[in-house]
Design an enzyme around this catalytic site. Structure first.
Site, PDB file in Angstrom:
ATOM      1  N   ASN A  26      -7.670  -3.785  14.258  1.00  0.00           N
ATOM      2  CA  ASN A  26      -9.033  -4.101  13.828  1.00  0.00           C
ATOM      3  C   ASN A  26      -9.063  -5.231  12.794  1.00  0.00           C
ATOM      4  O   ASN A  26     -10.092  -5.487  12.177  1.00  0.00           O
ATOM      5  CB  ASN A  26      -9.732  -2.851  13.278  1.00  0.00           C
ATOM      6  CG  ASN A  26      -9.034  -2.278  12.047  1.00  0.00           C
ATOM      7  OD1 ASN A  26      -8.078  -2.857  11.521  1.00  0.00           O
ATOM      8  ND2 ASN A  26      -9.515  -1.139  11.577  1.00  0.00           N
ATOM      9  N   GLU A  62      -9.739  -2.396   5.391  1.00  0.00           N
ATOM     10  CA  GLU A  62     -10.374  -2.125   6.673  1.00  0.00           C
ATOM     11  C   GLU A  62     -11.635  -2.987   6.850  1.00  0.00           C
ATOM     12  O   GLU A  62     -12.181  -3.521   5.880  1.00  0.00           O
ATOM     13  CB  GLU A  62     -10.751  -0.645   6.750  1.00  0.00           C
ATOM     14  CG  GLU A  62      -9.581   0.324   6.619  1.00  0.00           C
ATOM     15  CD  GLU A  62      -8.757   0.443   7.891  1.00  0.00           C
ATOM     16  OE1 GLU A  62      -8.979  -0.342   8.824  1.00  0.00           O
ATOM     17  OE2 GLU A  62      -7.880   1.327   7.948  1.00  0.00           O
ATOM     18  N   HIS A 118      -7.158  -5.376  10.037  1.00  0.00           N
ATOM     19  CA  HIS A 118      -6.851  -5.027   8.648  1.00  0.00           C
ATOM     20  C   HIS A 118      -5.517  -5.623   8.214  1.00  0.00           C
ATOM     21  O   HIS A 118      -4.589  -5.785   9.015  1.00  0.00           O
ATOM     22  CB  HIS A 118      -6.899  -3.507   8.419  1.00  0.00           C
ATOM     23  CG  HIS A 118      -5.756  -2.724   8.985  1.00  0.00           C
ATOM     24  ND1 HIS A 118      -5.908  -1.800   9.986  1.00  0.00           N
ATOM     25  CD2 HIS A 118      -4.434  -2.700   8.672  1.00  0.00           C
ATOM     26  CE1 HIS A 118      -4.750  -1.234  10.267  1.00  0.00           C
ATOM     27  NE2 HIS A 118      -3.832  -1.777   9.479  1.00  0.00           N
ATOM     28  N   ASP A 124       0.812  -1.207   0.000  1.00  0.00           N
ATOM     29  CA  ASP A 124       0.000   0.000   0.000  1.00  0.00           C
ATOM     30  C   ASP A 124       0.848   1.261   0.000  1.00  0.00           C
ATOM     31  O   ASP A 124       2.063   1.211   0.160  1.00  0.00           O
ATOM     32  CB  ASP A 124      -0.945   0.008   1.207  1.00  0.00           C
ATOM     33  CG  ASP A 124      -0.266  -0.485   2.494  1.00  0.00           C
ATOM     34  OD1 ASP A 124       0.943  -0.243   2.659  1.00  0.00           O
ATOM     35  OD2 ASP A 124      -0.939  -1.111   3.326  1.00  0.00           O
TER      36      ASP A 124
END
Length: 241
Positions: free
Chosen positions: A136, A143, A138, A67
């Protein structure tokens, strides 16, 4: 899934680096999928040390990163391009022409994502994909969501992710709110996946991601379906399994 238990962060880093180094030795022209963030830094430090000792050769290696922030220049010290050059590319003999990251300064998100999908295909796919694990769940910047997005896409970063990244910027307002990220199919098509996790604060998500239901609300849970995943984690991160 193969779970490798490490004593602490340093041990986790060395074990993870050993797996990456083995991939390079077995296939000198391999394609590495690489990750940023604080967790992989120790593994990169080990790889650099082994290169400097003459034990590793990166000259034929290609890489694709997971990313990049959208709207941030490569020269910005918080860009992932900068991070990779600081922590790995600038310290080993990898050919910079063979290193690939999404173009964060491409304003046309459709073009940026399409170009990056083509770049991954052009190198022949990923031999070993390195992943961290967000609080979380990811992976990359995929996400929690109602779906698994297959290919490279532009994502609005979750508030928890922005908060976690705030420590790297002058203020919350300076943290990029969007990023280009590989999608789940990009990741799942990697021939091998290596996940590195450290710290008691990640214990709950390790449990949920790898021993809970497969759901896009915990994106990493999809890795339960991959045929060749290795999780390298320290005792604190594994404390709930």
């Amino acid at each position: 899934m193969n779970i490798v238990r490490a004593k602490d962060y340093q041990d986790m880093s060395k074990k993870a680096a050993g797996i990456i180094a083995s991939q390079i030795i077995m296939k000198p022209n391999c394609v590495l999928g690489l990750a940023t963030g604080s967790t992989p830094i120790g593994a990169y430090e080990n790889l650099v040390e082994w290169y400097q000792n003459g034990d590793l050769d990166f000259s034929k290696v290609s890489s694709v990163n997971l990313d990049e922030y959208r709207g941030i220049t490569r020269e910005n010290d918080q860009s992932y391009y900068y991070f990779m050059n600081k922590n790995l590319f600038g310290k080993v003999n990898i050919d910079k022409a063979n290193t690939h990251l999404p173009d964060g300064m491409e304003s046309d998100s459709d073009k940026a994502c399409s170009d990056y999908n083509k770049a991954i295909e052009a190198v022949g796919g990923i031999d070993l994909q390195l992943l961290g694990l967000g609080h979380n769940g990811h992976i990359g910047f995929n996400e929690p969501s109602e779906e698994f997005v297959p290919d490279t896409h532009c994502v609005d970063l979750a508030p928890s992710t922005i908060e976690a990244n705030k420590r790297f910027f002058a203020s919350y307002d300076d943290v990029p709110k969007q990023a280009y990220t590989m999608g789940i199919r990009n990741i799942m098509l990697a021939r091998k996946v290596l996940v590195v996790v450290s710290g008691e604060d990640k214990a709950a998500i390790v449990r949920d991601a790898f021993f809970g239901p497969i759901t896009p609300k915990v994106q990493a849970s999809v890795l339960q379906l991959h045929p060749n995943v290795t999780l390298v984690a320290d005792e604190a991160a594994l404390s709930l399994i």
